[in-house]
Design a protein around this motif. Structure first.
Motif, short mmCIF file in Angstrom:
data_model
loop_
_atom_site.label_atom_id
_atom_site.label_comp_id
_atom_site.label_asym_id
_atom_site.label_seq_id
_atom_site.Cartn_x
_atom_site.Cartn_y
_atom_site.Cartn_z
N UNK A 124 40.07 45.40 40.34
CA UNK A 124 39.05 46.59 39.39
C UNK A 124 40.19 47.04 38.48
N UNK A 125 41.39 47.10 38.90
CA UNK A 125 42.44 47.53 37.74
C UNK A 125 42.40 46.83 36.69
N UNK A 126 42.26 45.30 36.88
CA UNK A 126 42.33 44.35 35.83
C UNK A 126 41.11 44.55 34.98
N UNK A 127 40.06 44.86 35.67
CA UNK A 127 38.56 44.86 35.05
C UNK A 127 38.75 45.96 34.24
N UNK A 128 39.28 47.29 34.60
CA UNK A 128 39.37 48.50 34.11
C UNK A 128 40.45 48.17 32.52
N UNK A 129 41.46 47.80 32.78
CA UNK A 129 42.40 47.55 31.58
C UNK A 129 41.35 46.45 30.60
N UNK A 130 40.71 45.38 31.13
CA UNK A 130 40.09 44.50 29.93
C UNK A 130 39.07 45.41 29.39
N UNK A 131 38.37 46.06 30.12
CA UNK A 131 37.09 47.08 29.57
C UNK A 131 37.52 47.90 28.51
N UNK A 132 38.86 48.33 28.78
CA UNK A 132 39.59 49.33 27.77
C UNK A 132 40.19 48.67 26.58
N UNK A 133 40.08 47.33 26.65
CA UNK A 133 40.82 46.44 25.45
C UNK A 133 42.26 46.31 25.54
N UNK A 134 42.72 46.63 26.86
CA UNK A 134 44.07 46.49 26.96
C UNK A 134 44.51 45.45 27.84
N UNK A 135 44.44 44.10 26.93
CA UNK A 135 44.89 42.71 27.73
C UNK A 135 46.12 42.60 28.11
N UNK A 136 47.27 43.45 27.68
CA UNK A 136 48.51 42.94 28.07
C UNK A 136 48.64 43.58 29.45
N UNK A 137 48.14 44.88 29.58
CA UNK A 137 48.48 45.39 31.10
C UNK A 137 47.61 44.72 31.85
N UNK A 138 46.44 44.45 31.54
CA UNK A 138 45.51 43.55 32.49
C UNK A 138 46.06 42.30 32.95
N UNK A 139 46.67 41.62 32.08
CA UNK A 139 47.23 40.27 32.58
C UNK A 139 48.67 40.54 33.26
N UNK A 140 49.34 41.49 32.89
CA UNK A 140 50.36 42.00 33.52
C UNK A 140 50.09 42.15 35.11
N UNK A 141 49.03 43.18 35.27
CA UNK A 141 48.58 43.23 36.85
C UNK A 141 48.41 41.82 37.58
N UNK A 142 47.63 40.76 36.80
CA UNK A 142 47.19 39.78 37.26
C UNK A 142 48.40 38.92 37.83
N UNK A 143 49.30 38.81 37.04
CA UNK A 143 50.45 38.07 37.22
C UNK A 143 51.42 38.51 38.25
N UNK A 144 51.37 39.65 38.52
CA UNK A 144 51.83 40.20 39.78
C UNK A 144 51.79 39.43 41.20
N UNK A 145 50.68 39.19 41.27
CA UNK A 145 50.30 38.64 42.14
C UNK A 145 50.11 37.01 42.54
N UNK A 146 51.06 36.49 43.43
CA UNK A 146 51.15 35.21 43.56
C UNK A 146 50.12 34.46 44.45
N UNK A 147 49.44 35.29 45.59
CA UNK A 147 48.28 34.78 46.17
C UNK A 147 46.94 35.66 45.79
N UNK A 148 46.42 35.03 44.72
CA UNK A 148 45.08 35.66 44.16
C UNK A 148 43.90 35.27 44.61
N UNK A 149 42.87 36.36 44.96
CA UNK A 149 41.61 35.74 45.65
C UNK A 149 40.66 35.58 44.36
N UNK A 150 39.68 35.11 44.83
CA UNK A 150 38.38 34.58 43.74
C UNK A 150 38.27 35.88 42.94
#
Length: 450
Positions: A124-150
């Motif tokens: 949800x945090x990734x979605x929030x950043x993306x909806x606010x137009x902050x791609x950098x932080x959205x991708x940064x949160x995504x990259x933190x996790x090695x085991x990502x779910x669907x």
């Protein structure tokens, strides 16, 4: 009745946090937020449930600022004990309203309370950043996790799609498949939308064909809608119509609406009238269908047909949602409606600057039969232009100006904002009802394919 509950509550010899919270919940469920606030302020002890109920009530009442303030002052023990529900609700509101600064503060709270390791919350945090137009932080949160779910994979794919980053969305999709995480229905909506927004017709059709045969995901109306949009934007309207006729499920308003939107882009009035009749049968009270057809008529100067449509809307007591844009500056959301002001020095100045570099107002986007001078005036005061002018005045140089709009940006505003970004040397990010547009140096990230 709430008053009966309050009477029983007042007569209780002893009241613990459970009884206080039950009364609080009753007020919130009845929509009596003022009474809920008064009761909440009187509570001798609060737990995470009472905080959650009060914050949720404020969010439902549209009082986001107050809800976020309560969120920030929750005691540390309750911060740690926060349920996913309240965090997700708060982040969802930040994303919907594009209040990026508020969203960042919620994220900071999560980090401080060590609650930022939950995979679903971070989706949800990734979605929030993306909806606010902050791609950098959205991708940064995504990259933190090695085991990502669907859900997390879907969040980043959908985010890239909304920003018109088709190549990136496709790459994430293939990375997802390579990592062994099976795509689901939401995944394909995201990746097909990405293909549609960037004109990747061949790749989009291949993915659509592989849904059922390779990934065992049965296409639903949402997926057909994406493919109709994909074909329609590319000018393949006959192929889109054939696809609708061959669908394995019955076409709904979303599918026909995608085709009507394509008719607007390519001025296919013959097909638009057929499609509009389908839509008005399916959703007779949806003003969007009337407006789209009206746009097509007005672009061709068929003012009698425009007047007939508007008359029909009045008879049915239907009204068009006014264009509204908003911008967050110093944690305050400032809202603009088309025609809010008769004139403003910054609006006039920007208009003069972009005319010098080749801007010419496009009167075809004015939906009324009025004189050319009035058309120019109407275009100048579209809500997104007012918000951009305010952003240039208030947002410090070097920082992106982030604008949100409730409707689709019009073609004239799109052309004007490209030039405004150029002459002011500012980066302008506009999120409309469909997607993001990143304006910089006189061009837009959509490549004018929208």
């Amino acid at each position: 009745m709430t008053w009966e509950a309050r009477e029983a509550f007042d007569k209780m010899p002893e009241r613990n946090v459970v009884s206080w919270t039950a009364m609080l919940r009753g007020y919130v469920q009845e929509g009596m937020i003022g009474e809920a606030e008064r009761l909440f302020s009187q509570m001798p002890v609060r737990n995470v449930v009472s905080w959650t109920v009060m914050i949720g009530g404020l969010i439902e009442d549209g009082r986001v600022d107050e809800a976020l303030k309560l969120f920030y002052v929750m005691p540390v023990k309750d911060v740690v004990a926060r349920t996913n529900m309240i965090v997700i609700s708060t982040l969802s509101v930040c994303g919907s309203l594009a209040t990026l600064n508020h969203g960042r503060e919620v994220h900071a709270q999560l980090v401080r309370s060590l609650f930022d390791c939950d995979v679903y919350v971070c989706s949800v945090l990734i979605t929030m950043y993306m909806k606010c137009g902050d791609l950098v932080n959205g991708k940064r949160v995504f990259d933190r996790f090695t085991s990502k779910d669907t859900v997390m994979w879907n969040s980043i794919i959908t985010g890239y799609a909304q920003h018109g980053l088709g190549k990136e969305a496709l790459q994430v999709f293939y990375d997802m498949v390579s990592s062994g995480v099976p795509p689901d229905e939401v995944t394909f909506i995201g990746v097909l939308s990405a293909c549609s927004y960037t004109g990747r017709v061949k790749e989009g059709l291949q993915l659509f064909e592989s849904m059922k045969s390779k990934y065992l995901v049965n296409p639903k109306t949402e997926h057909y809608s994406c493919v109709v949009d994909l074909l329609g934007r590319a000018g393949k309207l006959n192929e889109a119509m054939n696809l609708i006729r061959d669908m394995s499920v019955e076409a709904d308003a979303c599918v026909w609406g995608a085709l009507l939107g394509a008719c607007r882009i390519h001025n296919r009035l013959d097909m638009a009238e057929v499609v509009a009749k389908k839509l008005l049968l399916l959703e007779p009270e949806n003003t969007g269908h009337y407006i789209l057809l009206s746009n097509i008529y007005s672009s061709q100067g068929r003012w009698r047909d425009v007047a007939a449509l508007r008359s029909n809307m009045r008879v049915q007591s239907l009204s068009k949602s006014p264009g509204c844009s908003w911008i967050e500056v110093e944690k305050k959301v400032h809202t603009f409606t088309g025609g809010d002001i008769t004139s403003h020095p910054m609006v006039e100045k920007l208009d003069g600057l972009i005319i010098e570099v080749g801007y010419s107002p496009d009167g075809s986007f004015v939906l009324h039969d009025v004189e050319e001078e009035e058309k120019v005036h109407n275009l100048r005061h579209h809500s997104e232009k007012l918000a951009v002018a305010y952003g240039i005045l208030k947002v410090p140089k070097g920082m992106p100006i982030r604008i949100m709009k409730n409707l689709r940006v019009c073609g004239d505003c799109h052309a004007a904002i490209k030039l405004i970004a150029k002459v002011t040397e500012r980066e302008i990010v506009l999120r409309d009802a469909n997607r993001f547009h990143h304006f910089k140096d006189g061009s837009c990230s959509c490549g004018d394919y929208w």
